[in-house]
Scaffold this motif. Structure first.
Motif, short mmCIF file in Angstrom:
data_model
loop_
_atom_site.label_atom_id
_atom_site.label_comp_id
_atom_site.label_asym_id
_atom_site.label_seq_id
_atom_site.Cartn_x
_atom_site.Cartn_y
_atom_site.Cartn_z
N LEU A 110 0.78 -1.25 -0.06
CA LEU A 110 -0.09 0.07 0.02
C LEU A 110 1.00 1.26 -0.04
O LEU A 110 0.45 2.17 -0.77
CB LEU A 110 -1.03 0.03 1.35
N LEU A 111 1.78 1.32 1.12
CA LEU A 111 2.79 2.33 0.83
C LEU A 111 3.68 2.44 -0.30
O LEU A 111 4.11 3.62 -0.75
CB LEU A 111 3.66 2.25 2.33
N LEU A 112 3.88 1.43 -1.07
CA LEU A 112 4.67 1.41 -2.36
C LEU A 112 3.84 2.23 -3.34
O LEU A 112 4.38 2.95 -4.28
CB LEU A 112 5.27 0.16 -2.85
N ARG B 257 5.82 -1.69 14.88
CA ARG B 257 6.81 -2.79 14.58
C ARG B 257 7.58 -2.48 13.33
O ARG B 257 9.05 -2.81 13.33
CB ARG B 257 6.03 -4.13 14.50
N MET B 258 6.96 -2.08 12.38
CA MET B 258 7.65 -1.60 11.09
C MET B 258 8.34 -0.53 11.07
O MET B 258 9.33 -0.44 10.61
CB MET B 258 6.61 -1.42 9.95
N GLN B 259 8.31 0.69 12.10
CA GLN B 259 9.01 1.65 12.44
C GLN B 259 10.28 1.18 13.04
O GLN B 259 11.44 1.49 12.71
CB GLN B 259 8.40 2.70 13.13
N VAL B 260 10.40 0.12 14.00
CA VAL B 260 11.29 -0.39 14.69
C VAL B 260 12.24 -0.93 13.72
O VAL B 260 13.52 -1.09 13.51
CB VAL B 260 10.87 -1.17 15.79
N ARG B 261 11.77 -1.77 12.80
CA ARG B 261 12.31 -2.43 11.66
C ARG B 261 13.08 -1.52 10.64
O ARG B 261 14.04 -1.81 10.08
CB ARG B 261 11.47 -3.27 11.04
N MET C 148 5.22 7.03 5.81
CA MET C 148 5.66 6.71 4.44
C MET C 148 6.74 5.83 4.60
O MET C 148 7.15 5.56 5.71
CB MET C 148 6.28 8.16 4.19
N LEU C 149 7.17 5.25 3.57
CA LEU C 149 8.41 4.44 3.37
C LEU C 149 9.60 5.07 3.73
O LEU C 149 9.87 6.10 3.14
CB LEU C 149 8.16 3.57 2.38
N THR C 150 10.63 4.32 4.35
CA THR C 150 11.88 4.89 4.62
C THR C 150 12.66 4.23 3.23
O THR C 150 11.97 3.51 2.48
CB THR C 150 12.80 4.35 5.85
N ASP C 151 13.89 4.67 3.00
CA ASP C 151 14.60 4.14 1.96
C ASP C 151 14.75 2.59 2.19
O ASP C 151 14.69 1.86 1.00
CB ASP C 151 16.17 4.86 1.64
N ALA C 152 15.05 2.23 3.33
CA ALA C 152 15.18 0.65 3.56
C ALA C 152 13.85 -0.09 3.49
O ALA C 152 13.49 -0.95 2.73
CB ALA C 152 15.62 0.43 4.99
N GLY C 153 12.57 0.67 3.83
CA GLY C 153 11.29 0.23 3.45
C GLY C 153 10.96 0.06 2.03
O GLY C 153 10.53 -0.89 1.73
N ARG C 154 11.28 1.05 1.19
CA ARG C 154 11.13 0.83 -0.21
C ARG C 154 11.88 -0.10 -0.70
O ARG C 154 11.42 -0.72 -1.56
CB ARG C 154 11.64 2.35 -0.81
N ALA C 155 13.14 -0.22 -0.36
CA ALA C 155 13.99 -1.69 -0.79
C ALA C 155 13.18 -2.80 -0.59
O ALA C 155 13.27 -3.83 -1.34
CB ALA C 155 15.56 -1.24 -0.27
N LEU C 156 12.91 -2.98 0.77
CA LEU C 156 12.21 -4.08 1.12
C LEU C 156 10.82 -4.46 0.56
O LEU C 156 10.41 -5.43 0.04
CB LEU C 156 11.90 -4.10 2.74
N ALA C 157 9.90 -3.41 0.28
CA ALA C 157 8.80 -3.28 -0.55
C ALA C 157 9.16 -3.89 -1.97
O ALA C 157 8.37 -4.69 -2.51
CB ALA C 157 8.02 -2.03 -0.52
#
Length: 153
Positions: free
Chosen positions: A54-56, A83-87, A105-114
């Motif tokens: 969804l965030l992607l 939980r996802m913010q801690v990650r 919003m996704l972080t850069d790491a979150g965007r890479a994971l997504a």
């Protein structure tokens, strides 16, 4: 499903006509497929995957929008977001328009994971290709969306 295509086993009785029963049975198969393709390799739960997708697809969403899309209560969404913010996968930022409001919003790491999860999605879905034609798949998605949008009185 006609009686000739059903698995052999004990009589199902009323369960033959209970939508929720058939959804639960199908969920077992789809959950195992998810765990194999995305859950274990990326250490993601299905709801975390849905949140990332969804965030992607949306640069930012409000917690209310996420709660509605994921069918989660506010407290359960808060736990998921924490939980996802801690990650390190997402961040919450104050709205520039309404400082009382937050955006997720996704972080850069979150965007890479997504992006990794998105890349693993087609092979996961391909595992189900043998049991449904393209038309059946489209119809199933349409019917499931219809059920999901239905709000009993």
């Amino acid at each position: 499903m006609s009686s000739s295509t059903k698995k052999q086993g004990p009589a199902q009785g009323v369960l033959d006509n209970v939508v929720g029963h058939h959804l639960a049975c199908a969920r077992v198969t789809t959950h195992v497929t998810f765990i194999q393709h995305i859950g274990q390799p990326l250490d993601l739960r299905p709801v975390e995957y849905s949140l990332l997708m969804l965030l992607l697809a949306n640069a930012q969403l409000t917690p209310k929008q996420l709660a509605q899309s994921l069918a989660l209560s506010a407290p359960n969404l808060t736990i998921l977001l924490d939980r996802m913010q801690v990650r390190g996968a997402l961040q919450r930022v104050r709205s520039e328009v309404d400082r009382r409001s937050q955006h997720v919003m996704l972080t850069d790491a979150g965007r890479a994971l997504a992006e990794q999860a998105r890349a693993l999605t087609p092979p996961m879905e391909a595992d189900l290709d043998g049991c449904l034609s393209r038309a059946e798949r489209a119809l199933l998605i349409e019917l499931l969306d219809k059920i999901a949008r239905h709000r009993p009185a």
